[in-house]
Design an enzyme around this catalytic site. Structure first.
Site, PDB file in Angstrom:
ATOM      1  N   GLY A 173       0.842  -1.210   0.000  1.00  0.00           N
ATOM      2  CA  GLY A 173       0.000   0.000   0.000  1.00  0.00           C
ATOM      3  C   GLY A 173       0.867   1.245   0.000  1.00  0.00           C
ATOM      4  N   HIS A 174       2.062   1.134   0.529  1.00  0.00           N
ATOM      5  CA  HIS A 174       3.045   2.228   0.442  1.00  0.00           C
ATOM      6  C   HIS A 174       4.302   1.635  -0.172  1.00  0.00           C
ATOM      7  CE1 HIS A 174       5.764   5.471   1.221  1.00  0.00           C
ATOM      8  NE2 HIS A 174       5.011   6.089   2.095  1.00  0.00           N
ATOM      9  N   HIS A 237      -0.514   9.895  -3.548  1.00  0.00           N
ATOM     10  CA  HIS A 237       0.441  10.228  -2.484  1.00  0.00           C
ATOM     11  C   HIS A 237       1.840  10.356  -3.102  1.00  0.00           C
ATOM     12  CE1 HIS A 237       3.064   9.281   0.992  1.00  0.00           C
ATOM     13  NE2 HIS A 237       2.140   9.943   1.666  1.00  0.00           N
ATOM     14  N   GLU A 289      -1.585  14.047   0.997  1.00  0.00           N
ATOM     15  CA  GLU A 289      -0.158  14.337   0.762  1.00  0.00           C
ATOM     16  C   GLU A 289       0.173  14.048  -0.698  1.00  0.00           C
ATOM     17  OE1 GLU A 289       1.691  13.413   5.040  1.00  0.00           O
ATOM     18  OE2 GLU A 289       1.432  11.594   3.874  1.00  0.00           O
ATOM     19  N   GLU A 305       6.020  17.872   0.732  1.00  0.00           N
ATOM     20  CA  GLU A 305       6.708  17.190   1.850  1.00  0.00           C
ATOM     21  C   GLU A 305       8.200  16.996   1.558  1.00  0.00           C
ATOM     22  OE1 GLU A 305       4.902  13.436   2.979  1.00  0.00           O
ATOM     23  OE2 GLU A 305       6.714  12.843   4.059  1.00  0.00           O
ATOM     24  N   CYS A 389       8.687  11.064   9.445  1.00  0.00           N
ATOM     25  CA  CYS A 389       9.424  10.393   8.368  1.00  0.00           C
ATOM     26  C   CYS A 389      10.536  11.261   7.789  1.00  0.00           C
ATOM     27  CB  CYS A 389       8.456  10.010   7.253  1.00  0.00           C
ATOM     28  SG  CYS A 389       7.300  11.335   6.822  1.00  0.00           S
TER      29      CYS A 389
END
Ligand code: FUB
Ligand code: ZN
Length: 613
Positions: A173-174, A237, A289, A305, A389
């Site tokens: 998912g990421h 994202h 994001e 970011e 992060c």
């Protein structure tokens, strides 16, 4: 083509200073805050309901990035205390790894029965970062305990996700593990790891299980709505996206997969031509994001970011290593000198997560009161975030900055970036003597290349280039000047004209109409009210006939600029006839964007109104 690792490049000058600050300040600050908040202790996997510091689903990635940064630093500056901290953490990870190889501090402590059930819960993302950390530590010290732990975990992931297909989802998912697996392949030579990375990339957008497992933002949020080759723009994202593109580029580079490279290139062009700030920031929307639509690049509510700019630079570096086109290194440079560096304070102790191009404290206060989370609206950097992060990502990025300089193939050495440095690899030595980014002069001494070619990137911002005192007269292709090397040791004295300039933006970008940003070389400038008698920065109109006074500023490590502007005169009425508007001349002090917010809370602006003539 092969990328030359930072381990072969000794950095000095501007980046030497940043690396030293990173080593002496950033590493400790990030470690201490991660210790206070329970991130390091979480790997003991002994948290139980009712205890403080409940582990978070991606804390493992935070400490992994710190370990990676510390390992890079150890490679140049041995440090037994850093090694002790890493060993202590690795011992806990190893002790808590399950029989079958699994490790995730959140799942092992909080919901052990649910592993690999929630696609969006970052297990594979954490595994990827831990793998990168294990490789970095092994390469720095030769210690392989962590690497073995991670190989065992990756073997489990291969079994569950590829051989058995028994998890509740098919792809992360990421994204992140894709690029980590390629690194693991490079480090171990195990083809299975490359295949597993390719498997995750090829499955993305094709798997029913993933499509059923939609997260709160829909499947384009995590780039899963269609197979990767059908994705024509950068969306969702932004950190997820750019890490995916890194993995795709890595696979394309190792396998020669042209269609995958083309997919990366299409997306890259969409980013740099339509979805990137002048600072190299990407992911303009705080909602998810995420990348917004083409040209939607608001300045004050920019999300941008820090991790996303880092990921863009990493993606661009990989593309440079496949195809020498200066658009890649230009974009990497834009990100590195602006939105990435702005993520960390000049003293190395504090960080921004969100990197806006305008701060207006009054507007901020309204937003803070009514709409948005505090962390989106910081006006000064802080040491740790709830979602932290970016700080360790900055630390690992700065400590491995030498990765960006060189790629090499059989006959050609490509020089992509300019930093005071000495490099040695494969019988070749390259010395760069330069005050970059303060000055555009770079004296390059190359030995061990006789009979071969050196390709030197001509930065996109320069208008005039000379070599050894004469106007450059060489074959130039896709932004690289190709120079035949005829001597055992050859001096290439490059000079890239580096003038302060005003840059406009595409008229389709809402909010920048009639405005310009001051840039010099790769560095974008901004003004802060606190350094300009607290004037309102949107009252400033810069003189289009730019003549910038440059003064070396020790604190930022390059020049600040003094430019002529005009400021709207204050008046009593709320509204008045335009004929009565008046301005007065004022010298405006501008600092590199990366140096803002180091002098107390302040309004800040990048895009300024400019005079008509
Ligand atoms: O979700 C893990 C990391 O935290 C992402 O990469 C960042 O964007 C932040 O959401
Ligand atoms: Zn981040």
């Amino acid at each position: 083509m092969k990328n030359i690792s930072f381990g072969n490049v000794k950095i000095d000058g501007f980046w030497g200073r940043r690396t030293e600050i990173n080593r002496t300040a950033t590493l400790d600050t990030v470690y201490n805050r991660f210790k206070d908040t329970g991130r390091f202790d979480a790997v003991a996997c002994n948290w139980r309901e009712g205890m403080p510091n409940k582990p978070h689903i991606f804390w493992d990635s935070d400490i992994a990035k710190w370990i990676e940064a510390a390992a890079y630093s150890i490679r140049y500056t041995p440090d037994s205390e850093l090694e002790r901290k890493i060993d202590e953490t690795v011992d806990l990870i190893a002790a808590n790894q399950t029989e079958d190889g699994y490790f995730n501090s959140y799942y092992l402590s909080v919901e052990p029965e649910n592993r690999f059930t929630q696609r969006d819960n970052h297990e594979l993302y954490c595994a990827g970062h831990l793998t990168e950390a294990a490789i970095a530590y092994y390469e720095a010290t030769g210690k392989d305990k962590f690497l073995k732990v991670m190989c065992k975990y990756i073997d489990l992931i291969e079994r569950i996700f590829k051989d058995e297909d028994s998890a509740a989802f098919c792809t992360p998912g990421h994204e992140e593990i894709e690029l980590a697996l390629v690194r693991l392949y490079d480090c171990t030579g195990e083809k299975r790891y490359l295949e597993l990375s390719r498997h995750f990339i090829e499955q993305r957008g094709r798997c029913e299980k993933d499509l059923n497992c939609r997260n709160w933002c829909g499947s384009d949020y995590d780039q899963s709505e269609v197979p990767v080759r059908e994705q024509k723009d950068a969306h969702g994202h932004s950190v997820r996206a750019a890490y995916l593109y890194c993995g795709m580029a890595d696979i394309a580079a190792r396998t020669g997969d042209k269609s995958l490279f083309d997919a990366c290139d299409t997306i890259f062009d969409n980013i740099i031509n339509k979805r990137m700030y002048i600072t190299g920031g990407i992911g303009s929307s705080s909602h998810g994001e995420a990348f917004a639509d083409d040209y939607v690049l608001p300045n004050d509510v920019a999300y941008s970011e820090t991790c996303a700019s880092i990921a863009l630079a990493l993606f661009a570096r990989r593309m440079s290593a496949i195809c020498p086109d200066s658009k890649y290194a230009d974009a990497a440079e834009r990100a590195i000198y602006n939105s990435v560096l702005a993520g960390v304070s000049l003293d190395g102790h504090a960080f921004f997560y969100v990197n806006p191009l305008e701060i207006n404290i009054d507007r901020h206060n309204v937003r803070k009161k009514f709409y948005e989370s505090r962390e989106n609206l910081l006006t000064e950097r802080i040491e740790v975030f709830g979602c932290s992060c970016c700080p360790p990502n900055l630390a690992r990025f700065v400590s491995s900055i030498g990765d960006f300089l060189y790629t090499i193939d059989e006959n050609t050495l490509y020089i992509h970036h300019y930093m005071e440095s000495e490099a040695e690899f494969e019988g070749i030595k390259v010395l760069q003597q330069t005050r970059y980014p303060c000055e555009g002069g770079v004296r390059i001494t190359v030995s061990g290349m006789k009979g071969k070619t050196v390709a030197v990137r001509i930065p996109g911002w320069t208008k005039y280039v000379s070599l050894n005192g004469e106007k450059l007269d060489a074959r130039v292709e896709k932004g690289y000047a190709y120079i035949d090397i005829t001597k055992d040791e050859q001096l290439l004295d490059f000079w890239f004209e580096m003038k302060a300039r005003l840059v406009a933006s595409n008229p389709l970008i809402d909010g920048n109409e009639g405005r310009a940003a001051l840039c010099r070389g790769p560095v974008v400038y901004c003004a802060e009210s606190v350094l300009n008698d607290n004037i309102k920065l949107n009252n400033v109109i810069l003189d289009r006939n730019l003549s910038a006074g440059l003064i070396f500023n020790e604190e930022v490590g390059t020049y600040e600029a003094k430019v002529k502007g005009f400021v709207d005169k204050p008046c009593d009425e709320l509204y008045f006839d335009l004929d009565c508007a008046e301005t007065e001349e004022k010298e405006i002090r501008m600092l590199p964007y990366y140096g803002y917010a180091n002098h107390g809370e302040s309004d800040m602006l990048v895009w300024f109104r400019v005079t008509d003539k």
